[in-house]
Motif scaffolding. Structure first.
Motif, PDB file in Angstrom:
ATOM      1  N   LYS A  17      18.926   5.555  48.715  1.00  0.00           N
ATOM      2  CA  LYS A  17      19.177   4.957  49.961  1.00  0.00           C
ATOM      3  C   LYS A  17      18.356   3.528  50.078  1.00  0.00           C
ATOM      4  O   LYS A  17      18.224   2.824  50.691  1.00  0.00           O
ATOM      5  CB  LYS A  17      18.812   5.992  51.083  1.00  0.00           C
TER       6      LYS A  17
ATOM      7  N   PHE B 243      19.426   0.671  49.689  1.00  0.00           N
ATOM      8  CA  PHE B 243      20.191  -0.329  50.518  1.00  0.00           C
ATOM      9  C   PHE B 243      19.565  -0.921  52.369  1.00  0.00           C
ATOM     10  O   PHE B 243      19.906   0.078  53.160  1.00  0.00           O
ATOM     11  CB  PHE B 243      21.800   0.890  50.862  1.00  0.00           C
TER      12      PHE B 243
ATOM     13  N   ILE C  42      23.016   7.114  54.284  1.00  0.00           N
ATOM     14  CA  ILE C  42      23.298   5.484  53.951  1.00  0.00           C
ATOM     15  C   ILE C  42      24.508   5.275  54.915  1.00  0.00           C
ATOM     16  O   ILE C  42      25.101   5.471  54.990  1.00  0.00           O
ATOM     17  CB  ILE C  42      23.721   5.411  52.228  1.00  0.00           C
TER      18      ILE C  42
ATOM     19  N   ILE D  14      26.425   3.056  54.830  1.00  0.00           N
ATOM     20  CA  ILE D  14      27.365   1.985  53.707  1.00  0.00           C
ATOM     21  C   ILE D  14      28.388   0.687  54.413  1.00  0.00           C
ATOM     22  O   ILE D  14      28.503  -0.200  53.715  1.00  0.00           O
ATOM     23  CB  ILE D  14      27.811   2.920  52.816  1.00  0.00           C
TER      24      ILE D  14
END
Length: 373
Positions: free
Chosen positions: A111, A114, A181, A183
């Motif tokens: 995590k 990112f 996350i 993403i």
């Protein structure tokens, strides 16, 4: 230096770094350890010489070969064919939930990576001045942050990631969400490659401790191998670089499979040149010839294979040795420790083959006598 050694001594960077690591020459950042530079000067003297006409080699020039003592192969044959059986590695989880938990743990560990602040780019130019390497960094682009970029739809991203790491799409989606996350800022090919590489390393690190593995034979096809042809007949010679990138003109042991002493560490050289009467025949295992699968898609090749007389003399004992030119296992890199665990598992399933790790101060004869007991 690494590049020049590879060019002059006709080896790959991976093979060279393995040798330098085995002999405690460099650190993980390729800086010299104490005595490291002296080791380079002693073992790779040609890189310090001028490029004279007699040092220039055509690509068509024959590569160095090591001669096989073909009459000794028959004693090695049973062990060699057993080692060259094709196998696959199977991941064993108690249930689907245990794998989902493992995958979620992986994404939770990832995590922090990112974020645009944690992904940096360094562009450097290396120039040679007076035979010295000078790194020149344009300050304007040094350590700048890469902007988060998305070039793929989330659904396509999951499909591609599912393919490259062999995980169900729904399970992937659940694990990413559970790890919280964001993403959507990083839906691009580069992130796919990073996740793939990091997940492979994660699987390798967690193997045996967090989940079990098993090895399964896949085919009866064995030949050709690095030392035999399609029909199983032993070759008369192979490339010397498959045995080692260092050479000594010392005489090899009388029960050694090869005529010449090519090796990758001082400990290997001692083994190759030492006569031990309890040994029927032994060989340095050619590079990448016996690929033991390791979790995460990697593989491992041990160093030596020995055929020993048993205590009663009625049967042969088989011994595989991995040499580590360090004084304590604590000095090994984590990846090396994990690969050794895989090897112990691989050979532990075969009661006829013993596997041992030989450290710098371990006497080979003592290891052999323990096996014979």
């Amino acid at each position: 230096m690494i590049k020049k050694i590879c060019e002059v001594y006709k080896t790959t960077e991976d093979e060279l770094l393995h040798v330098l690591d085995e002999n405690n020459v460099i650190t993980r950042t390729n800086s010299f350890k104490p005595g490291g530079f002296d080791y380079i000067k002693k073992n790779y003297p040609l890189i310090f010489e001028g490029v004279n006409s007699n040092k220039i080699r055509k690509t068509t020039d024959p590569k160095k070969k090591v001669t096989i003592r073909t009459e000794k192969y028959q004693e090695l044959k049973e062990l060699w064919e057993k080692l060259n059986e094709k196998v696959i590695l199977e991941y064993k989880f108690d249930n689907e939930a245990s794998f989902k938990n493992l995958l979620s743990d992986f994404f939770k560990e990832e995590k922090d990576k990112f974020s645009s602040e944690s992904i940096n780019e360094r562009v450097a130019r290396v120039e040679f001045e007076d035979e010295k390497a000078i790194v020149k960094d344009p300050e304007s682009i040094y350590n700048r942050n890469i902007e988060s970029v998305s070039t793929i739809k989330y659904s396509d991203f999951l499909k591609e990631l599912s393919k490259i790491i062999n995980v169900n799409i729904a399970t992937l989606h659940h694990s990413i969400k559970e790890a919280e996350i964001d993403i959507n800022k990083y839906l691009n090919q580069k992130i796919l490659r990073i996740i793939k590489q990091n997940f492979d390393n994660f699987l390798m690190a967690q193997a045996i401790e967090k989940y079990t593995i098993e090895y399964k034979k896949t085919t009866n096809t064995i030949h050709p191998t690095k030392i035999t042809d399609n029909n199983g007949k032993v070759l008369t010679e192979i490339s010397a670089s498959d045995i080692g990138i260092l050479f000594s003109d010392e005489s090899v042991a009388s029960n050694y499979l090869f005529e010449q002493a090519y090796y990758d560490s001082e400990l290997e050289k001692i083994n190759i040149t030492t006569n031990i009467k309890e040994v029927v025949v032994f060989t340095k295992i050619p590079k990448n010839s016996i690929k033991i699968p390791v979790a995460g898609g990697k593989s491992y090749t041990p160093d030596f294979a020995f055929v020993l007389e048993s205590k009663d003399g009625n049967k042969k004992l088989h011994l595989i040795i991995e040499t580590k030119n360090v004084e304590d296992k604590k000095e090994l890199r984590e990846e090396e420790k994990i690969k050794l665990k895989h090897a112990e598992k691989f050979f532990g399933e075969n009661v006829k083959i013993h596997f041992k790790t030989q450290l710098k101060n371990d006497d080979l004869l003592k290891i052999i006598k323990e096996i014979k007991k």
